[in-house]
Design a protein around this motif. Structure first.
Motif, PDB file in Angstrom:
ATOM      1  N   LEU A  22     -26.016  14.504  86.332  1.00 24.68           N
ATOM      2  CA  LEU A  22     -26.707  14.890  85.111  1.00 24.68           C
ATOM      3  C   LEU A  22     -28.058  14.180  84.999  1.00 24.68           C
ATOM      4  CD1 LEU A  22     -23.766  14.876  82.517  1.00 24.68           C
ATOM      5  CD2 LEU A  22     -25.087  16.864  83.246  1.00 24.68           C
ATOM      6  N   THR A  40     -31.556  20.936  72.783  1.00 28.08           N
ATOM      7  CA  THR A  40     -30.121  21.219  72.648  1.00 28.08           C
ATOM      8  C   THR A  40     -29.541  20.795  71.310  1.00 28.08           C
ATOM      9  OG1 THR A  40     -29.507  19.075  73.609  1.00 28.08           O
ATOM     10  CG2 THR A  40     -29.812  20.929  75.123  1.00 28.08           C
ATOM     11  N   ARG A  69     -21.133  20.570  78.272  1.00 23.97           N
ATOM     12  CA  ARG A  69     -21.543  21.914  78.696  1.00 23.97           C
ATOM     13  C   ARG A  69     -23.011  22.171  78.362  1.00 23.97           C
ATOM     14  NH1 ARG A  69     -18.001  25.940  79.988  1.00 23.97           N
ATOM     15  NH2 ARG A  69     -15.761  25.461  79.914  1.00 23.97           N
ATOM     16  N   THR A  70     -23.394  21.768  77.147  1.00 21.67           N
ATOM     17  CA  THR A  70     -24.769  22.004  76.711  1.00 21.67           C
ATOM     18  C   THR A  70     -25.759  21.226  77.569  1.00 21.67           C
ATOM     19  OG1 THR A  70     -23.981  22.330  74.447  1.00 21.67           O
ATOM     20  CG2 THR A  70     -26.309  21.893  74.724  1.00 21.67           C
ATOM     21  N   ALA A  72     -25.285  20.177  80.677  1.00 22.24           N
ATOM     22  CA  ALA A  72     -25.313  20.769  82.025  1.00 22.24           C
ATOM     23  C   ALA A  72     -26.152  22.039  82.048  1.00 22.24           C
ATOM     24  CB  ALA A  72     -23.879  21.069  82.474  1.00 22.24           C
ATOM     25  N   ARG A  73     -26.007  22.873  81.010  1.00 18.59           N
ATOM     26  CA  ARG A  73     -26.780  24.116  80.965  1.00 18.59           C
ATOM     27  C   ARG A  73     -28.264  23.837  80.864  1.00 18.59           C
ATOM     28  NH1 ARG A  73     -23.893  26.452  77.513  1.00 18.59           N
ATOM     29  NH2 ARG A  73     -24.992  25.848  75.599  1.00 18.59           N
ATOM     30  N   ASP A  78     -23.600  23.293  86.870  1.00 16.38           N
ATOM     31  CA  ASP A  78     -22.453  24.138  86.579  1.00 16.38           C
ATOM     32  C   ASP A  78     -21.743  23.607  85.323  1.00 16.38           C
ATOM     33  OD1 ASP A  78     -19.662  25.096  86.610  1.00 16.38           O
ATOM     34  OD2 ASP A  78     -20.259  26.044  88.495  1.00 16.38           O
ATOM     35  N   GLU A  79     -21.733  24.419  84.260  1.00 13.66           N
ATOM     36  CA  GLU A  79     -21.153  23.971  82.997  1.00 13.66           C
ATOM     37  C   GLU A  79     -19.664  23.676  83.125  1.00 13.66           C
ATOM     38  OE1 GLU A  79     -22.010  26.635  79.784  1.00 13.66           O
ATOM     39  OE2 GLU A  79     -23.945  27.226  80.645  1.00 13.66           O
ATOM     40  N   VAL A  82     -18.925  20.378  85.107  1.00 14.27           N
ATOM     41  CA  VAL A  82     -19.225  19.180  84.324  1.00 14.27           C
ATOM     42  C   VAL A  82     -18.201  19.006  83.210  1.00 14.27           C
ATOM     43  CG1 VAL A  82     -20.915  18.119  82.781  1.00 14.27           C
ATOM     44  CG2 VAL A  82     -21.674  19.231  84.892  1.00 14.27           C
ATOM     45  N   ALA A  83     -17.847  20.106  82.529  1.00 11.92           N
ATOM     46  CA  ALA A  83     -16.879  20.031  81.442  1.00 11.92           C
ATOM     47  C   ALA A  83     -15.518  19.571  81.950  1.00 11.92           C
ATOM     48  CB  ALA A  83     -16.753  21.388  80.755  1.00 11.92           C
ATOM     49  N   THR A 103     -13.723  24.335  72.729  1.00 10.31           N
ATOM     50  CA  THR A 103     -14.919  23.512  72.839  1.00 10.31           C
ATOM     51  C   THR A 103     -15.846  23.805  71.677  1.00 10.31           C
ATOM     52  OG1 THR A 103     -16.050  25.154  74.201  1.00 10.31           O
ATOM     53  CG2 THR A 103     -14.768  23.459  75.334  1.00 10.31           C
ATOM     54  N   GLU A 105     -19.855  23.721  70.690  1.00 11.31           N
ATOM     55  CA  GLU A 105     -21.199  23.626  71.217  1.00 11.31           C
ATOM     56  C   GLU A 105     -22.175  23.607  70.058  1.00 11.31           C
ATOM     57  OE1 GLU A 105     -22.338  26.141  74.383  1.00 11.31           O
ATOM     58  OE2 GLU A 105     -20.316  26.381  75.148  1.00 11.31           O
TER      59      GLU A 105
END
Length: 291
Positions: A22, A40, A69-70, A72-73, A78-79, A82-83, A103, A105
């Protein structure tokens, strides 16, 4: 080293790799933590915790997964991968707790309506509320018919003047116009009914002493019926008509049109029975009754 230690070591290695990945992806994009936070809406301290694999500093449950996820995006990783890594670390640090599958977000800043739109929506809501209140007041306000003399009479909570003199009952007018205001005035508790030509009741009401009811224009074609004529008088405009019949005599088919009222006005007065008091003038606090 047993199998459990090997699994734990592998998981630790993977988690450390996620934080490193990350941070490397963010630095490769040329963005700072503040830049990622602004785009984000994830606080910088949480992004920093993800880069350091400090999952304990993140909120427990699905929020941490959503932040991962946020992040990583935003840096192109890859979301799901990472999640999964962050979820695995949460499970390891929270023995006995079931990992959350849902989840959270943060809201996309581009999808948040501007403040101008929120103020406009609030203004529309205020206008709608004011319109509804105005409509309610119009609906609940009774009609105000106007007599020949320009007097306005309401069918709800009207004060009857105590100084209004009664005209002599034996002085019959030439005629009563159908536009005259007709009231049924009570000097004591009395029930009356308005019936059609077949004798079927279309409206009935009980009045207390000092109260009155204003006959509606569409009710002028009906006929009045009562069992206590001594407690009820008909008033046409400023003129009070004679008592309809002897005390406690049931009267019916009393017309409320102009011609019938003129005949009542021309009729001789009815003597009250022994011990009965003549009807009194409505008091200033009398209230008109509305059906």
């Amino acid at each position: 080293m047993n199998n459990q230690d090997e699994v734990a070591q592998a998981m630790n290695s993977e988690q450390e790799d996620v934080g490193t990945r990350l941070r490397a992806a963010r630095e490769a994009s040329g963005k700072s933590l503040a830049d990622i936070s602004a785009s984000t809406r994830v606080p910088s301290r949480l992004l920093d915790a993800l880069e350091r694999n400090a999952v304990d500093e993140l909120p427990r449950g699905p929020y941490a997964i959503g932040f991962a996820r946020t992040f990583a995006r935003a840096v192109g990783l890859d979301e799901a991968e990472v999640a999964d890594a962050v979820r695995a670390q949460q499970q390891q640090n929270s023995v006995g707790l079931v990992a959350a599958t849902d989840t959270y977000e943060p809201a996309d800043s581009s999808r948040i309506p501007p403040s101008r739109l929120a103020w406009a929506a609030g203004g529309i809501a205020v206008l709608l509320a004011a319109g509804y209140i105005g409509w309610r007041s119009m609906v609940m306000t009774p009609d105000m018919p106007t007599g020949n003399g320009g007097e306005q009479a309401t069918n709800a909570t009207v004060t009857e003047s105590a100084t209004r003199p009664e005209q002599p009952a034996n002085a019959a007018p030439a005629a009563f116009a159908d536009t005259e205001i007709v009231r049924i005035v009570a000097s004591g508790p009395v029930w009356f009914s308005l019936e059609n030509a077949e004798g079927r009741s279309q409206f009935d009401l009980t009045l207390d002493a000092g109260e009155f009811y204003t006959v509606k224009p569409e009710q002028r074609s009906l006929f009045l019926r009562t069992g206590r004529p001594q407690s009820l008088r008909i008033r046409v405009g400023e003129r009070t008509l004679p008592q309809l019949a002897a005390d406690d005599e049931i009267v019916s088919e009393v017309g409320l049109d102009g011609a019938s009222l003129a005949r009542i006005a021309a009729s001789p007065p009815v003597a009250a029975s022994s011990g009965m008091q003549p009807p009194a003038t409505p008091q200033p606090t009398a209230a008109a009754r509305q059906p």
